[in-house]
Design a protein around this motif. Structure first.
Motif, PDB file in Angstrom:
ATOM      1  N   ALA A 188      13.514  51.916  29.710  1.00 37.95           N
ATOM      2  CA  ALA A 188      12.167  51.399  29.996  1.00 37.95           C
ATOM      3  C   ALA A 188      11.090  52.344  29.457  1.00 37.95           C
ATOM      4  CB  ALA A 188      11.992  51.199  31.498  1.00 37.95           C
ATOM      5  N   GLU A 189      11.333  53.633  29.523  1.00 35.83           N
ATOM      6  CA  GLU A 189      10.366  54.607  28.998  1.00 35.83           C
ATOM      7  C   GLU A 189      10.330  54.562  27.467  1.00 35.83           C
ATOM      8  OE1 GLU A 189       8.008  56.349  30.562  1.00 35.83           O
ATOM      9  OE2 GLU A 189       8.772  55.028  32.135  1.00 35.83           O
ATOM     10  N   ALA A 190      11.536  54.524  26.863  1.00 37.74           N
ATOM     11  CA  ALA A 190      11.621  54.594  25.396  1.00 37.74           C
ATOM     12  C   ALA A 190      11.005  53.365  24.737  1.00 37.74           C
ATOM     13  CB  ALA A 190      13.075  54.752  24.962  1.00 37.74           C
ATOM     14  N   ILE A 191      11.246  52.201  25.313  1.00 36.67           N
ATOM     15  CA  ILE A 191      10.746  50.977  24.639  1.00 36.67           C
ATOM     16  C   ILE A 191       9.216  50.928  24.649  1.00 36.67           C
ATOM     17  CG2 ILE A 191      10.855  49.413  26.641  1.00 36.67           C
ATOM     18  CD1 ILE A 191      11.752  47.221  24.716  1.00 36.67           C
ATOM     19  N   LYS A 192       8.616  51.657  25.574  1.00 35.83           N
ATOM     20  CA  LYS A 192       7.146  51.729  25.573  1.00 35.83           C
ATOM     21  C   LYS A 192       6.638  52.617  24.430  1.00 35.83           C
ATOM     22  CE  LYS A 192       6.934  51.395  30.606  1.00 35.83           C
ATOM     23  NZ  LYS A 192       6.851  52.220  31.815  1.00 35.83           N
ATOM     24  N   ILE A 227       6.177  48.904  17.169  1.00 34.77           N
ATOM     25  CA  ILE A 227       6.391  47.461  17.293  1.00 34.77           C
ATOM     26  C   ILE A 227       7.454  47.013  16.281  1.00 34.77           C
ATOM     27  CG2 ILE A 227       4.651  46.501  15.698  1.00 34.77           C
ATOM     28  CD1 ILE A 227       4.933  45.650  19.399  1.00 34.77           C
ATOM     29  N   ASN A 228       7.586  47.767  15.184  1.00 39.44           N
ATOM     30  CA  ASN A 228       8.616  47.456  14.177  1.00 39.44           C
ATOM     31  C   ASN A 228      10.020  47.596  14.766  1.00 39.44           C
ATOM     32  OD1 ASN A 228       6.662  47.159  12.155  1.00 39.44           O
ATOM     33  ND2 ASN A 228       6.664  49.353  11.738  1.00 39.44           N
ATOM     34  N   SER A 229      10.159  48.540  15.696  1.00 41.30           N
ATOM     35  CA  SER A 229      11.459  48.761  16.322  1.00 41.30           C
ATOM     36  C   SER A 229      11.801  47.586  17.248  1.00 41.30           C
ATOM     37  CB  SER A 229      11.424  50.082  17.104  1.00 41.30           C
ATOM     38  OG  SER A 229      12.631  50.266  17.792  1.00 41.30           O
ATOM     39  N   VAL A 230      10.821  47.160  18.040  1.00 43.30           N
ATOM     40  CA  VAL A 230      11.044  45.998  18.924  1.00 43.30           C
ATOM     41  C   VAL A 230      11.408  44.787  18.066  1.00 43.30           C
ATOM     42  CG1 VAL A 230       9.962  44.450  20.612  1.00 43.30           C
ATOM     43  CG2 VAL A 230       9.405  46.896  20.617  1.00 43.30           C
ATOM     44  N   PHE A 282      11.503  34.072  21.812  1.00 45.53           N
ATOM     45  CA  PHE A 282      10.827  35.217  21.174  1.00 45.53           C
ATOM     46  C   PHE A 282       9.675  34.767  20.284  1.00 45.53           C
ATOM     47  CE2 PHE A 282      15.325  37.226  20.695  1.00 45.53           C
ATOM     48  CZ  PHE A 282      15.474  37.224  22.062  1.00 45.53           C
ATOM     49  N   TYR A 283       9.854  33.593  19.675  1.00 45.60           N
ATOM     50  CA  TYR A 283       8.921  33.173  18.636  1.00 45.60           C
ATOM     51  C   TYR A 283       7.586  32.661  19.168  1.00 45.60           C
ATOM     52  CZ  TYR A 283      12.691  33.868  15.338  1.00 45.60           C
ATOM     53  OH  TYR A 283      13.675  34.449  14.576  1.00 45.60           O
ATOM     54  N   THR A 284       7.486  32.506  20.468  1.00 41.84           N
ATOM     55  CA  THR A 284       6.197  32.048  21.014  1.00 41.84           C
ATOM     56  C   THR A 284       5.462  33.172  21.737  1.00 41.84           C
ATOM     57  OG1 THR A 284       7.368  31.216  22.942  1.00 41.84           O
ATOM     58  CG2 THR A 284       6.857  29.618  21.217  1.00 41.84           C
ATOM     59  N   HIS A 285       5.946  34.397  21.589  1.00 41.92           N
ATOM     60  CA  HIS A 285       5.249  35.554  22.156  1.00 41.92           C
ATOM     61  C   HIS A 285       4.696  36.424  21.033  1.00 41.92           C
ATOM     62  CE1 HIS A 285       7.811  34.515  25.568  1.00 41.92           C
ATOM     63  NE2 HIS A 285       7.019  35.241  26.325  1.00 41.92           N
ATOM     64  N   THR A 286       3.624  37.147  21.315  1.00 46.65           N
ATOM     65  CA  THR A 286       3.276  38.222  20.390  1.00 46.65           C
ATOM     66  C   THR A 286       4.300  39.335  20.619  1.00 46.65           C
ATOM     67  OG1 THR A 286       1.887  39.425  21.933  1.00 46.65           O
ATOM     68  CG2 THR A 286       0.811  37.704  20.641  1.00 46.65           C
ATOM     69  N   ARG A 313       7.339  42.819  24.313  1.00 52.35           N
ATOM     70  CA  ARG A 313       7.680  44.165  24.792  1.00 52.35           C
ATOM     71  C   ARG A 313       7.342  44.276  26.294  1.00 52.35           C
ATOM     72  NH1 ARG A 313       6.585  49.655  21.992  1.00 52.35           N
ATOM     73  NH2 ARG A 313       5.009  48.617  20.728  1.00 52.35           N
ATOM     74  N   GLN A 314       6.157  43.800  26.650  1.00 49.95           N
ATOM     75  CA  GLN A 314       5.751  43.895  28.065  1.00 49.95           C
ATOM     76  C   GLN A 314       6.681  43.096  28.978  1.00 49.95           C
ATOM     77  OE1 GLN A 314       1.642  42.664  28.049  1.00 49.95           O
ATOM     78  NE2 GLN A 314       1.089  44.387  26.751  1.00 49.95           N
ATOM     79  N   LYS A 315       7.093  41.950  28.499  1.00 46.27           N
ATOM     80  CA  LYS A 315       7.993  41.093  29.279  1.00 46.27           C
ATOM     81  C   LYS A 315       9.331  41.806  29.512  1.00 46.27           C
ATOM     82  CE  LYS A 315       7.801  36.632  30.510  1.00 46.27           C
ATOM     83  NZ  LYS A 315       6.695  35.779  30.823  1.00 46.27           N
ATOM     84  N   ILE A 316       9.846  42.428  28.444  1.00 45.50           N
ATOM     85  CA  ILE A 316      11.129  43.133  28.570  1.00 45.50           C
ATOM     86  C   ILE A 316      10.985  44.278  29.577  1.00 45.50           C
ATOM     87  CG2 ILE A 316      12.819  44.548  27.312  1.00 45.50           C
ATOM     88  CD1 ILE A 316      12.008  42.848  24.791  1.00 45.50           C
TER      89      ILE A 316
END
Lengths: 409, 218
Positions: B142-146, B150-153, B193-197, B202-205
């Motif tokens: 949870a810390e790392a994904i923040k 955005i390229n990584s996500v 995934f395709y209907t989210h920015t 990222r925030q949802k995850i």
């Protein structure tokens, strides 16, 4: 000159970190840029800014110039115009002079780079040296100009050399050609830390408005571009006049004095004639020495920016305006559709009436106009800043040594 | 002891293929002949370049058909192709071909794009790069994904699933197979995934993971 870490507050630490990681992959390679001038012109401007940043990222980048006399540059200017689609008569003798100068440069230039990066038609025939090195060097030809409708004789002459490069680079898909070598899309970029794009204090913006006697409490519509029929300044005035039937507003047309375009004075007088001394139409001819800050201030003071081009190279003035969060209405030509996705990050139009319609819409829907400007700013931040340009060049250099579509570094 | 998760990032170089289409027949011909990396590029370009926008513009084919050819019905059909349904680019290609072929077979009018507005086929060259973020559990994740770009996500959610044909997104895969967190894995993989920015994705995850951590701590 800015350092690479100066861009962290703008694009984020993660993006700069990625640049540093890929920069390391070119350790031991030397990139040698070759063009025709170190000052003036867009190519020199971008190389002056990019090369120090490349070196900071660990990509050993150097820059050499070809030599050519007045006659050579007159011929290459003709090439330039012909590649832009103008009907230009070039004699066999002129082609011969071009090749002689290229041969002299081949003899005198030290080709020390692992990657030779030749810019524009002035350097294209240097590729004749390639066979001396076998496959030990990679050669890239970078076309900075609009070659979507080139004059065939000149393009075929240039093409015989382009085909010998390992790769070519174009600024927009519409400029790409049918070539037997790989072609990459790398758009030009703006530097958010340059005088033309940096944040300005309100007092500087106000002083520029005062200097040009522009009212502060009336909506401002602006087109920044040299006085050239291809930028359609007369069409902008026509659109403005349609808008002003319904909305009280003012128009700024601002362009440079410095130009080697023989049509400049003719266009300017047509524009003045069309404006007919209307006090709400400000026709500005900006001195080159004040150019960048003044243009920046005028863009920031505007409610809407227009770029009503009929033909366009890339049209970076669009990115400059979007970076300043301004709603932009522009002609759907050249590189402009890459910068604006219609109704998402700006408005694309094709006619005077369409331009007038959208000016009225945006002036009457400030929330939507603001959203377009914000989206445009984000789009430029992700796609048209110098940091993206650095990334694309580094990836291209790395990719010269690979052949598959997915590369694990 | 589970295997750690390493975050990768992905950068892209765009290659111009020198193939263009000025009408639907030529678009169809191109769709059949270009490499899979071109289909991938044109169905994901907007997502990457406009990842901040919601709603985001549709895929390149739909955008061109609607805005240039003014074929609004077909444009809508192409925009509504549910990319999440497809596990391979070849299947996605077939779907686009099938929708356009059906339209051509029933359409009376052939519309041509004006000069300069043709569809230019391009392809994506991907560079996959390891980041310094390596995590062993949900809290570290949870810390790392923040922190990652955005390229990584994008890479772990979109590219790994469809382009590398890993069936699931990398995050769900790791949660299920290494942490035994099947419910969390399912919650994430069932998102569209395709209907989210990308930021909202990222925030949802992060939200789902933190919800799970809180439940574990109760």
């Amino acid at each position: 000159m800015p350092k690479i870490n100066d861009y962290v507050p703008i694009v984020g630490e993660d993006i700069i970190e990625e640049l540093k990681i890929i920069g390391e992959k070119l350790k031991g390679k030397v990139v040698q840029h070759i063009n025709s001038t170190s000052v003036g012109g867009g190519v020199a401007e971008i190389l002056n800014r990019m090369i120090p940043l490349m070196n900071e990222l660990g990509v050993d980048s150097r820059w050499d110039l070809i030599k050519g006399g007045e006659k050579f540059f007159q011929i290459t200017k003709k090439f330039h115009n012909a590649l832009h689609g103008m009907a230009v008569d070039i004699t066999d003798e002129e082609f011969d002079v071009f090749l002689q100068v290229e041969d002299e440069n081949i003899k005198t230039i030290n080709f020390y780079g692992d990657i030779i990066f030749a810019h524009d038609p002035q350097t294209v025939a240097l590729i004749k040296k390639k066979s001396d090195f076998g496959d030990s060097k990679k050669w890239i030809w970078r076309c900075h100009i609009d070659v979507s409708y080139p004059e065939p004789k000149v393009w075929n002459f240039i093409k015989q050399f382009v085909c010998q490069y390992n790769a070519s680079v174009f600024s927009a898909p519409v400029f790409s050609q049918n070539l037997p070598i790989k072609q990459y899309l790398i758009s030009p970029s703006i530097d958010p830390l340059s005088d033309k794009n940096k944040e300005l204090p309100p007092e500087i913006i106000n002083s520029v408005l005062d200097k040009h006697e522009i009212e502060k409490n009336k909506p401002v519509i602006t087109q920044i571009s040299r006085y050239d029929f291809l930028k359609d300044p007369v069409g902008v005035i026509e659109a403005f006049k349609l808008v002003r039937k319904h909305i009280d507003c003012q128009l700024i047309l601002a362009g440079n004095t410095a130009t080697d375009d023989p049509e400049h004075d003719k266009v300017l007088s047509k524009v003045k004639e069309k404006a007919a001394n209307d006090p709400d139409i400000h026709i500005l001819v900006i001195e080159p020495s004040n150019n960048d800050i003044e243009i920046n201030a005028l863009q920031r003071a505007s409610d809407i920016i227009i770029q009503k081009s009929i033909r366009e190279g890339f049209g970076l003035t669009v990115s400059e305006a979007l970076w300043k969060k301004k709603p932009v209405i522009a002609g759907a030509v050249g590189g402009i559709p890459l910068q604006i996705t219609h109704k998402y990050s700006g408005i694309l139009t094709h006619t005077v009436e369409g331009t007038a319609y959208w000016i009225k819409q945006l002036l009457n829907s400030p929330e939507y106009a603001r959203k377009l400007g914000e989206n445009g700013h984000e789009h430029v931040k992700n796609n048209f800043l110098i940091t993206r340009h650095l990334k694309d060049y580094i990836l291209l250099f790395v990719y010269l040594y690979y052949n598959q579509d997915i590369i694990h570094l | 002891m589970s295997n750690p998760f390493r975050f990768y990032t992905r950068l892209n170089l765009t290659e111009l293929l020198g193939v263009k289409a000025k009408n639907l027949a030529e678009l169809l011909e191109g769709l059949k002949s270009v490499p899979g990396s071109s289909i991938y590029y044109h169905t994901h370009r907007f997502l990457q370049q406009h990842h901040f926008l919601s709603p985001e513009p549709p895929n390149d084919f739909a955008y061109w058909v609607s805005n240039i050819l003014q074929e609004n019905k077909l444009g809508e059909q192409l925009a509504s192709i549910d990319i999440m349904q497809f596990k391979k680019i070849s299947e996605l290609r077939e779907e686009f071909i099938s929708v356009i072929e059906k339209h051509i077979n029933t359409s009376q009018i052939i519309r041509e794009a004006p000069g300069g507005a043709e569809f230019y086929f391009m392809k994506s060259v991907s560079f996959i790069i390891p980041t310094r973020q390596i995590v062993n559990n949900l809290t570290e994740f949870a810390e790392a994904i923040k922190k990652v770009s955005i390229n990584s996500v994008y890479f772990h959610m979109f590219e790994a699933r469809l382009r590398l044909e890993r069936e699931y997104n990398d995050f769900s895969n790791w949660f299920e197979n290494e942490l035994g967190e099947s419910d969390l894995a399912k919650k994430i993989s069932s998102l569209d995934f395709y209907t989210h920015t990308l930021d909202s994705l990222r925030q949802k995850i992060v939200f789902f993971i933190e919800q799970r951590i809180n439940a574990q701590n109760k």
